[in-house]
Motif scaffolding. Structure first.
Motif, PDB file in Angstrom:
ATOM      1  N   GLN A   1       0.791  -1.327   0.084  1.00 26.53           N
ATOM      2  CA  GLN A   1       0.113  -0.051   0.019  1.00 26.53           C
ATOM      3  C   GLN A   1       0.810   1.069   0.120  1.00 26.53           C
ATOM      4  OE1 GLN A   1      -1.926  -1.028   3.732  1.00 26.53           O
ATOM      5  NE2 GLN A   1      -3.905  -1.562   2.446  1.00 26.53           N
ATOM      6  N   ASN A   2       0.245   2.178  -0.542  1.00 26.12           N
ATOM      7  CA  ASN A   2       1.073   3.636  -0.513  1.00 26.12           C
ATOM      8  C   ASN A   2      -0.053   4.692  -0.299  1.00 26.12           C
ATOM      9  OD1 ASN A   2      -0.041   5.315  -3.141  1.00 26.12           O
ATOM     10  ND2 ASN A   2       0.244   3.246  -3.806  1.00 26.12           N
ATOM     11  N   ASN A   3       0.603   5.890   0.422  1.00 27.35           N
ATOM     12  CA  ASN A   3      -0.276   6.761   0.988  1.00 27.35           C
ATOM     13  C   ASN A   3       0.486   8.261   1.218  1.00 27.35           C
ATOM     14  OD1 ASN A   3      -2.404   8.555   1.945  1.00 27.35           O
ATOM     15  ND2 ASN A   3      -2.488   7.380   3.937  1.00 27.35           N
ATOM     16  N   TYR A   4       0.401   8.988  -0.180  1.00 27.12           N
ATOM     17  CA  TYR A   4       1.003  10.261  -0.138  1.00 27.12           C
ATOM     18  C   TYR A   4      -0.039  11.353   0.064  1.00 27.12           C
ATOM     19  CZ  TYR A   4       5.000   7.844  -2.325  1.00 27.12           C
ATOM     20  OH  TYR A   4       6.066   7.133  -2.642  1.00 27.12           O
ATOM     21  N   ASP A   5       0.330  12.781  -0.089  1.00 25.88           N
ATOM     22  CA  ASP A   5      -0.580  13.425   0.392  1.00 25.88           C
ATOM     23  C   ASP A   5      -1.654  13.525  -0.892  1.00 25.88           C
ATOM     24  OD1 ASP A   5       0.700  14.564   2.432  1.00 25.88           O
ATOM     25  OD2 ASP A   5       1.960  16.013   1.284  1.00 25.88           O
TER      26      ASP A   5
ATOM     27  N   TRP B   1      -5.500  -4.002  -8.035  1.00 28.05           N
ATOM     28  CA  TRP B   1      -4.809  -2.925  -8.039  1.00 28.05           C
ATOM     29  C   TRP B   1      -5.718  -1.523  -8.128  1.00 28.05           C
ATOM     30  CZ3 TRP B   1      -4.644   0.799 -12.049  1.00 28.05           C
ATOM     31  CH2 TRP B   1      -3.782   1.882 -11.451  1.00 28.05           C
ATOM     32  N   TYR B   2      -5.390  -0.626  -7.325  1.00 30.86           N
ATOM     33  CA  TYR B   2      -6.016   0.545  -7.423  1.00 30.86           C
ATOM     34  C   TYR B   2      -5.188   1.735  -7.269  1.00 30.86           C
ATOM     35  CZ  TYR B   2      -6.813   1.318  -2.630  1.00 30.86           C
ATOM     36  OH  TYR B   2      -6.596   1.635  -1.173  1.00 30.86           O
ATOM     37  N   GLN B   3      -5.340   2.908  -7.786  1.00 30.28           N
ATOM     38  CA  GLN B   3      -4.370   4.109  -7.546  1.00 30.28           C
ATOM     39  C   GLN B   3      -5.581   5.265  -7.490  1.00 30.28           C
ATOM     40  OE1 GLN B   3      -1.414   3.656  -6.195  1.00 30.28           O
ATOM     41  NE2 GLN B   3      -1.158   5.962  -5.703  1.00 30.28           N
ATOM     42  N   SER B   4      -5.604   5.939  -6.496  1.00 27.71           N
ATOM     43  CA  SER B   4      -6.495   7.367  -6.230  1.00 27.71           C
ATOM     44  C   SER B   4      -5.771   8.597  -6.194  1.00 27.71           C
ATOM     45  CB  SER B   4      -7.531   7.075  -5.114  1.00 27.71           C
ATOM     46  OG  SER B   4      -8.289   8.254  -5.069  1.00 27.71           O
ATOM     47  N   ALA B   5      -5.968   9.638  -7.239  1.00 23.35           N
ATOM     48  CA  ALA B   5      -5.194  10.807  -7.192  1.00 23.35           C
ATOM     49  C   ALA B   5      -6.277  11.917  -7.143  1.00 23.35           C
ATOM     50  CB  ALA B   5      -4.234  10.860  -8.200  1.00 23.35           C
ATOM     51  N   GLU B   6      -5.616  12.926  -6.381  1.00 23.09           N
ATOM     52  CA  GLU B   6      -6.223  14.283  -6.548  1.00 23.09           C
ATOM     53  C   GLU B   6      -5.458  15.095  -7.699  1.00 23.09           C
ATOM     54  OE1 GLU B   6      -6.968  18.532  -4.011  1.00 23.09           O
ATOM     55  OE2 GLU B   6      -5.754  16.912  -2.989  1.00 23.09           O
TER      56      GLU B   6
ATOM     57  N   LEU C   1      -9.500  11.102  -8.864  1.00 23.32           N
ATOM     58  CA  LEU C   1      -9.876  10.171  -9.720  1.00 23.32           C
ATOM     59  C   LEU C   1      -9.372   8.687  -9.203  1.00 23.32           C
ATOM     60  CD1 LEU C   1     -10.662   8.953 -12.748  1.00 23.32           C
ATOM     61  CD2 LEU C   1      -8.005   9.743 -13.446  1.00 23.32           C
ATOM     62  N   THR C   2      -9.782   7.663  -9.341  1.00 29.48           N
ATOM     63  CA  THR C   2      -9.509   6.259  -9.007  1.00 29.48           C
ATOM     64  C   THR C   2      -9.616   5.347 -10.176  1.00 29.48           C
ATOM     65  OG1 THR C   2     -10.368   6.433  -6.861  1.00 29.48           O
ATOM     66  CG2 THR C   2      -9.910   4.556  -7.381  1.00 29.48           C
ATOM     67  N   LEU C   3      -8.402   4.590 -10.583  1.00 28.18           N
ATOM     68  CA  LEU C   3      -8.241   3.719 -11.458  1.00 28.18           C
ATOM     69  C   LEU C   3      -7.997   2.441 -10.886  1.00 28.18           C
ATOM     70  CD1 LEU C   3      -6.347   5.545 -14.173  1.00 28.18           C
ATOM     71  CD2 LEU C   3      -8.965   5.711 -14.058  1.00 28.18           C
ATOM     72  N   GLY C   4      -8.756   1.288 -11.368  1.00 27.53           N
ATOM     73  CA  GLY C   4      -8.552   0.015 -10.704  1.00 27.53           C
ATOM     74  C   GLY C   4      -8.521  -1.157 -11.840  1.00 27.53           C
TER      75      GLY C   4
ATOM     76  N   GLY D   1     -11.941  -3.675 -15.432  1.00 29.05           N
ATOM     77  CA  GLY D   1     -11.011  -2.449 -15.164  1.00 29.05           C
ATOM     78  C   GLY D   1     -12.056  -1.224 -15.004  1.00 29.05           C
ATOM     79  N   TYR D   2     -11.844  -0.548 -13.921  1.00 33.94           N
ATOM     80  CA  TYR D   2     -12.893   0.464 -13.684  1.00 33.94           C
ATOM     81  C   TYR D   2     -12.245   1.748 -13.373  1.00 33.94           C
ATOM     82  CZ  TYR D   2     -11.247  -0.652  -8.852  1.00 33.94           C
ATOM     83  OH  TYR D   2     -10.755  -0.433  -7.736  1.00 33.94           O
ATOM     84  N   ALA D   3     -13.307   2.937 -13.654  1.00 35.91           N
ATOM     85  CA  ALA D   3     -12.615   4.244 -13.093  1.00 35.91           C
ATOM     86  C   ALA D   3     -13.878   4.977 -12.407  1.00 35.91           C
ATOM     87  CB  ALA D   3     -12.329   4.963 -14.367  1.00 35.91           C
ATOM     88  N   ASP D   4     -13.557   5.894 -11.428  1.00 35.48           N
ATOM     89  CA  ASP D   4     -14.416   6.561 -10.665  1.00 35.48           C
ATOM     90  C   ASP D   4     -13.892   7.889 -10.461  1.00 35.48           C
ATOM     91  OD1 ASP D   4     -16.753   6.369  -8.697  1.00 35.48           O
ATOM     92  OD2 ASP D   4     -15.307   7.280  -7.430  1.00 35.48           O
ATOM     93  N   PHE D   5     -14.691   8.984 -10.799  1.00 38.40           N
ATOM     94  CA  PHE D   5     -14.374  10.037 -10.767  1.00 38.40           C
ATOM     95  C   PHE D   5     -15.368  11.130  -9.964  1.00 38.40           C
ATOM     96  CE2 PHE D   5     -14.660  14.680 -12.707  1.00 38.40           C
ATOM     97  CZ  PHE D   5     -13.278  15.149 -12.418  1.00 38.40           C
ATOM     98  N   ARG D   6     -14.569  11.880  -9.027  1.00 36.74           N
ATOM     99  CA  ARG D   6     -15.480  12.916  -8.187  1.00 36.74           C
ATOM    100  C   ARG D   6     -14.749  14.216  -8.322  1.00 36.74           C
ATOM    101  NH1 ARG D   6     -18.403   9.396  -4.593  1.00 36.74           N
ATOM    102  NH2 ARG D   6     -17.727   7.090  -4.893  1.00 36.74           N
TER     103      ARG D   6
END
Length: 513
Positions: free
Chosen positions: A163-167, A210-215, A222-225, A258-263
């Motif tokens: 797991q990773n967790n950045y700002d 696998w997923y990665q979420s980014a501001e 945006l979350t891609l998985g 595969g999936y994408a979630d955008f807020r």
């Protein structure tokens, strides 16, 4: 569990008897279709068990021992350790009961271990394993009792995650492997002969996630998985007299998605979210799963949400290939959910209330009909529900909390175990070393039997349940507790022919050091 599906590989459903409280740090419940993130089987919602971990440096040990009605015993021991970047959790439990009917015994024991290491401030890794064995006996219905309808089941799970967790970004890469071995005796009724062969099966479910979420910019996320699953198993019958093996089914299937979630916060008063999943099953093909919604942030801590989402469930190996109703040409079940919800926090957060209106329309539901006198699985079932859910909670003072909720659902096609009305009211009291909580639940129109393919009858149940729990802290290390359920001794069923127990009691001690 920790986002990993827990379905039995052949039958395609969770086996709740293999889960234990020792696993849980907390339990998350997602209501409504969650197939965009979780795929097949999440068409009605998701229950996610988040496993335990030790946050602060030190050693913590918890012991719980309880006993109650019908020879019930519950025991659990958990040890948690954290030394710098390393942490561990080790748990074991044993539970049993005689049950409130003859031939209804249950016994469960197992263990859990988790090791974790913080590589640095942003990255961590963990691995865990759980093995549970349980023995269960089914007494049959009160009108058609069974003898020797026994299950001996062992199930295990293991997972590994980085797991990773950045700002501004976070994510995880994980691998999981679930397996089970089942020994079933279908039993026999009065005047019948014992079974000549016993059902056996072994199954697996493994996958990579696998997923990665980014501001990406202010107010966005945006979350891609990506998910991959391989599942299936083998079944056979073991002849008692000769120990000969009669083959059943041996099937494996794959699913990749595969999936994408955008807020996005469009302004201070409006947020948008949208998601899509593309899910491909090796046998039934590709499914597109959309989801979208708006959130209006209103004055005085109020929020209005509107959402539309799709849920789906792929047919299982059992439904396609096992036992007389099987049909390899089954298609996925599908439903669309539309909902409008309102929530508000008042009195500096002491009072919270909300309401949710929804409409669900589904088709292709798998059901069993009779064709030429033989049972056959087909995609001909439908579901059309609409209803209302409300809830309220009030923190009166440092000693008292009260909460209540009510739900009403109209079902064009009644569903077993679903009530038309459900009302709950509860209160919690804390004073010094005492803690007392109680709740009353009213159920009306719970379907225990429905008409299927023009056959059978509709049966419903109405009942009131009163539960009470109290605990007293003896000292820093020990707390005594006692609880009672169905204290009004209601006679009721949630499955036709299987009466629930009347009033039950349990008491015990919780030790922590």
């Amino acid at each position: 569990i920790d986002g990993h599906p827990q379905y039995m590989g052949l039958f395609g459903h969770p086996i709740s008897d293999s889960y234990q409280t020792m696993l849980a740090e907390r339990v998350e419940v997602l209501r409504g279709p969650a197939s965009v993130l979780y795929g097949s089987n999440a068409m009605g919602g998701v229950v996610n068990i988040v496993t335990r971990k030790q946050q602060a440096d030190g050693v913590q040990t918890n012991l719980n021992v309880g006993a109650g009605s019908y020879g019930t015993v519950q025991t659990e021991a958990t040890n948690r350790v954290r030394r710098g970047r390393f942490s561990s959790v080790i748990s074991a439990s044993y539970n049993r009961t005689d049950g409130h009917r003859k031939n209804m015994g249950f016994e469960q024991y197992g263990g859990y271990a988790k090791l974790a290491y913080d590589i640095n401030n942003a990255w961590n890794v963990y691995g865990d394993v759980n093995i549970t064995h349980f023995n269960a006996s089914n007494p049959g219905t009160v009108t058609e009792p069974l003898t020797d309808n026994d299950s001996r089941i062992t199930r295990g799970m293991a997972s590994f995650a980085l797991q990773n967790n950045y700002d501004r970004t976070s994510g995880a890469l994980s691998f999981f492997y679930n397996w089970g071995y089942h020994k079933i005796n279908d039993g026999y009724g009065p005047g019948e002969e014992p079974q000549e062969s016993l059902f056996r099966s072994k199954d697996l479910m493994m996958g990579l996630s696998w997923y990665q979420s980014a501001e990406m910019w202010q107010g966005s996320r945006l979350t891609l998985g990506f998910d991959y699953q391989h599942f299936g198993g083998e079944s056979w019958n073991k002849v008692i007299a000769t120990c000969a093996r009669e083959p059943g089914v041996d099937k494996k299937q794959d699913e990749v998605a595969g999936y994408a979630d955008f807020r996005q916060d469009i302004s201070t008063w409006l947020s948008l979210n949208a998601g899509i999943r593309v899910d491909h099953h090796s046998h039934v093909g590709t499914e597109w799963v959309p989801q979208g919604g708006l959130a209006f942030h209103l004055p005085k801590n109020a929020e209005l949400k509107a959402m539309v989402s799709k849920g789906f469930r792929n047919p299982t190996i059992r439904e396609m290939y096992m036992f007389p109703p099987q049909n390899p040409d089954l298609r996925p079940e599908r439903l669309m959910n539309y909902e409008l919800s309102f929530t508000q926090h008042l009195l500096d957060g002491a009072l919270t209330y909300g309401a949710n209106l929804y409409y669900i329309n589904g088709d292709n539901l798998i059901m069993t009909i009779r064709e030429d006198g033989r049972p056959h699985n087909v995609n001909s079932g439908k579901i059309e529900n609409w209803g209302l859910e409300t809830n309220a909670a009030y923190h009166i003072n440092a000693h008292w909390n009260v909460n209540a909720n009510y739900s009403w659902v109209h079902m064009e096609h009644p569903v077993i175990s679903a009530p038309e009305h459900k009302l709950y009211a509860g209160a919690d009291f804390t004073q010094g070393r005492w803690n007392v909580s109680t709740g009353i639940q009213y159920i009306k129109g719970l379907y225990t039997s429905v008409i299927t393919n023009g056959q059978g009858t509709e049966q419903t149940e109405d009942f009131v349940l009163w539960n009470l729990r109290a605990s007293y802290r003896l000292c820093k290390y020990a707390t005594l507790y006692v609880k009672g359920e169905n204290l009004l001794a209601q006679r009721y069923e949630i499955m036709a022919g299987y009466p629930m127990p009347k009033a039950t009691f349990m008491g015990g001690v919780h030790i922590s050091f």
